[in-house]
Write a protein that holds these residues in place. Structure first.
Motif, PDB file in Angstrom:
ATOM      1  N   ILE A  95       0.854  -1.096  -0.054  1.00 56.75           N
ATOM      2  CA  ILE A  95      -0.016  -0.024   0.053  1.00 56.75           C
ATOM      3  C   ILE A  95       0.920   1.279   0.131  1.00 56.75           C
ATOM      4  CG2 ILE A  95      -1.745  -1.147   1.271  1.00 56.75           C
ATOM      5  CD1 ILE A  95      -0.829   0.399   3.814  1.00 56.75           C
ATOM      6  N   GLY A  96       0.231   2.265  -0.167  1.00 51.03           N
ATOM      7  CA  GLY A  96       1.054   3.590  -0.049  1.00 51.03           C
ATOM      8  C   GLY A  96       1.389   4.033  -1.385  1.00 51.03           C
ATOM      9  N   GLY A  97       2.027   5.238  -1.163  1.00 54.96           N
ATOM     10  CA  GLY A  97       2.514   6.027  -2.795  1.00 54.96           C
ATOM     11  C   GLY A  97       4.054   5.776  -2.967  1.00 54.96           C
ATOM     12  N   SER A  98       4.708   4.846  -2.188  1.00 57.40           N
ATOM     13  CA  SER A  98       6.115   4.792  -2.713  1.00 57.40           C
ATOM     14  C   SER A  98       6.324   4.205  -4.075  1.00 57.40           C
ATOM     15  CB  SER A  98       6.870   4.095  -1.528  1.00 57.40           C
ATOM     16  OG  SER A  98       8.211   3.723  -1.850  1.00 57.40           O
ATOM     17  N   SER A  99       7.396   4.321  -4.654  1.00 56.46           N
ATOM     18  CA  SER A  99       7.686   3.682  -6.111  1.00 56.46           C
ATOM     19  C   SER A  99       8.347   2.584  -6.090  1.00 56.46           C
ATOM     20  CB  SER A  99       8.309   4.919  -6.865  1.00 56.46           C
ATOM     21  OG  SER A  99       9.502   5.271  -6.185  1.00 56.46           O
ATOM     22  N   GLY A 100       8.519   1.758  -4.819  1.00 53.10           N
ATOM     23  CA  GLY A 100       9.359   0.370  -4.842  1.00 53.10           C
ATOM     24  C   GLY A 100       8.440  -0.535  -5.168  1.00 53.10           C
ATOM     25  N   GLY A 101       9.089  -1.699  -5.050  1.00 55.94           N
ATOM     26  CA  GLY A 101       8.309  -3.052  -5.489  1.00 55.94           C
ATOM     27  C   GLY A 101       7.368  -3.502  -4.305  1.00 55.94           C
ATOM     28  N   THR A 102       6.475  -4.369  -4.637  1.00 55.52           N
ATOM     29  CA  THR A 102       5.694  -5.111  -3.699  1.00 55.52           C
ATOM     30  C   THR A 102       6.466  -6.018  -2.751  1.00 55.52           C
ATOM     31  OG1 THR A 102       3.871  -4.879  -5.175  1.00 55.52           O
ATOM     32  CG2 THR A 102       3.617  -6.370  -3.443  1.00 55.52           C
ATOM     33  N   ILE A 103       6.129  -6.133  -1.447  1.00 59.89           N
ATOM     34  CA  ILE A 103       6.516  -7.263  -0.619  1.00 59.89           C
ATOM     35  C   ILE A 103       5.802  -8.332  -0.782  1.00 59.89           C
ATOM     36  CG2 ILE A 103       7.093  -7.872   1.808  1.00 59.89           C
ATOM     37  CD1 ILE A 103       7.617  -5.044   2.329  1.00 59.89           C
ATOM     38  N   PRO A 104       6.559  -9.399  -0.918  1.00 63.99           N
ATOM     39  CA  PRO A 104       5.418 -10.681  -1.526  1.00 63.99           C
ATOM     40  C   PRO A 104       4.908 -11.536  -0.484  1.00 63.99           C
ATOM     41  CG  PRO A 104       7.938 -11.372  -1.369  1.00 63.99           C
ATOM     42  CD  PRO A 104       7.741  -9.998  -1.135  1.00 63.99           C
ATOM     43  N   GLY A 105       4.973 -11.068   0.868  1.00 68.62           N
ATOM     44  CA  GLY A 105       4.281 -11.686   1.752  1.00 68.62           C
ATOM     45  C   GLY A 105       4.719 -11.338   3.202  1.00 68.62           C
ATOM     46  N   VAL A 106       4.350 -12.089   4.259  1.00 73.66           N
ATOM     47  CA  VAL A 106       4.789 -11.749   5.545  1.00 73.66           C
ATOM     48  C   VAL A 106       6.418 -11.893   5.879  1.00 73.66           C
ATOM     49  CG1 VAL A 106       4.563 -12.076   8.091  1.00 73.66           C
ATOM     50  CG2 VAL A 106       2.634 -12.259   6.746  1.00 73.66           C
ATOM     51  N   VAL A 107       6.852 -10.769   6.201  1.00 78.89           N
ATOM     52  CA  VAL A 107       8.367 -10.636   6.439  1.00 78.89           C
ATOM     53  C   VAL A 107       8.805 -10.751   7.775  1.00 78.89           C
ATOM     54  CG1 VAL A 107      10.454  -9.340   5.737  1.00 78.89           C
ATOM     55  CG2 VAL A 107       8.612  -9.638   4.209  1.00 78.89           C
TER      56      VAL A 107
END
Length: 273
Positions: A55-67
């Protein structure tokens, strides 16, 4: 106040009773010249998001699951007290994040008991801090939602009218909280996860939940993922590090399911591995 989040637990408040505050005033509750928001449900935004969802407006990648983020890279933000127990005529002092939007409580129990009277209305007198909702009365308690502060210090006064005709002021002196408590050593080449832990503030607000995350403000380091809500934490992945004396940081605005908002930051210093 009805059906919402507690504004904070304090042993000095009316026998430890849970304090409730939402955007809905209880029917017949007295309020000041600035009325509370129209009756309605507290703001809720996607609090049921699946673990690891980006979520959010940052331009990075998606975290694939619980870290799993170790304690060494987790910022556990302490909750600042939000209850002012007025046992003397002097103002009470509390700390507040400069951009936070939170409910605060004034406890007038001693004043009212000493005069054998009750509070019938309250109006706000503020200096340097935005009044977002209220103030309103809940028995011997005054409740108000405060927003941004215009400087490092501010004040809010409950001006209370009693059933016996007396009027008194009780003031909260607000000091901007130090937001530079969490500093992590980081190698410029590392690309690792870090966690913002809001458990203490969520518990103080009657165990509400994280609802949404605003756009992170990233300086010096590189955001390699968008923020991910994982329980009481928000997880992000960072790489890089600016050289020299540049401030490396990430500021994160979050909204709780009860409509409260806070802004917290983490900082990085160079640590070569």
């Amino acid at each position: 106040m009805v059906g919402g989040a507690a504004v904070g637990a304090s042993a000095g408040v009316a026998g430890g009773a849970q304090l409730v505050a939402t955007s809905s005033m209880a029917p017949g509750a007295a309020s000041g010249s600035r009325s509370a928001a129209a009756t309605g449900a507290a703001l809720v935004a996607s609090s049921s998001m699946a673990p690891g969802a980006a979520i959010g407006g940052s331009s990075g990648g998606t975290i694939p699951g619980v870290v799993t983020v170790p304690a060494s890279r987790t910022a556990k933000f302490a909750a600042n007290p939000r209850v002012a127990v007025f046992n003397t005529t002097r103002p009470a002092s509390l700390t507040k994040g400069a951009l936070d939007e939170l409910w605060f409580v004034g406890d007038f129990t001693r004043d009212l008991a000493d005069a054998s009277t009750t509070a019938v209305s309250v109006v706000p007198v503020s200096a340097g801090v935005a009044v977002l909702e209220g103030p309103g009365l809940q028995g011997a308690l005054g409740l108000v939602k405060l927003g941004s502060m215009s400087s490092g210090s501010a004040s809010f006064t409950f001006r209370v009218t009693c059933a016996n005709g007396e009027v008194f002021d009780r003031t909260i002196l607000l000091t901007s909280v130090d937001d530079r408590l969490w500093v992590f050593g980081k190698d410029p080449d590392d690309q690792r996860f870090y966690a913002f832990d809001f458990a203490a503030d969520l518990a103080l607000s009657a165990n509400t939940t994280l609802a949404s995350v605003g756009t992170p403000i990233v300086v010096g380091v590189t955001a390699l993922s968008v923020p991910s809500i994982q329980g009481s934490q928000v997880v992000m992945k960072f790489g890089g590090l600016s050289a020299g004396d540049a401030v490396n940081s990430c500021g994160l605005p979050v909204t709780f399911a009860n409509g409260e908002k806070i802004y917290r930051s983490i900082y990085f210093t160079r640590e070569d591995h």
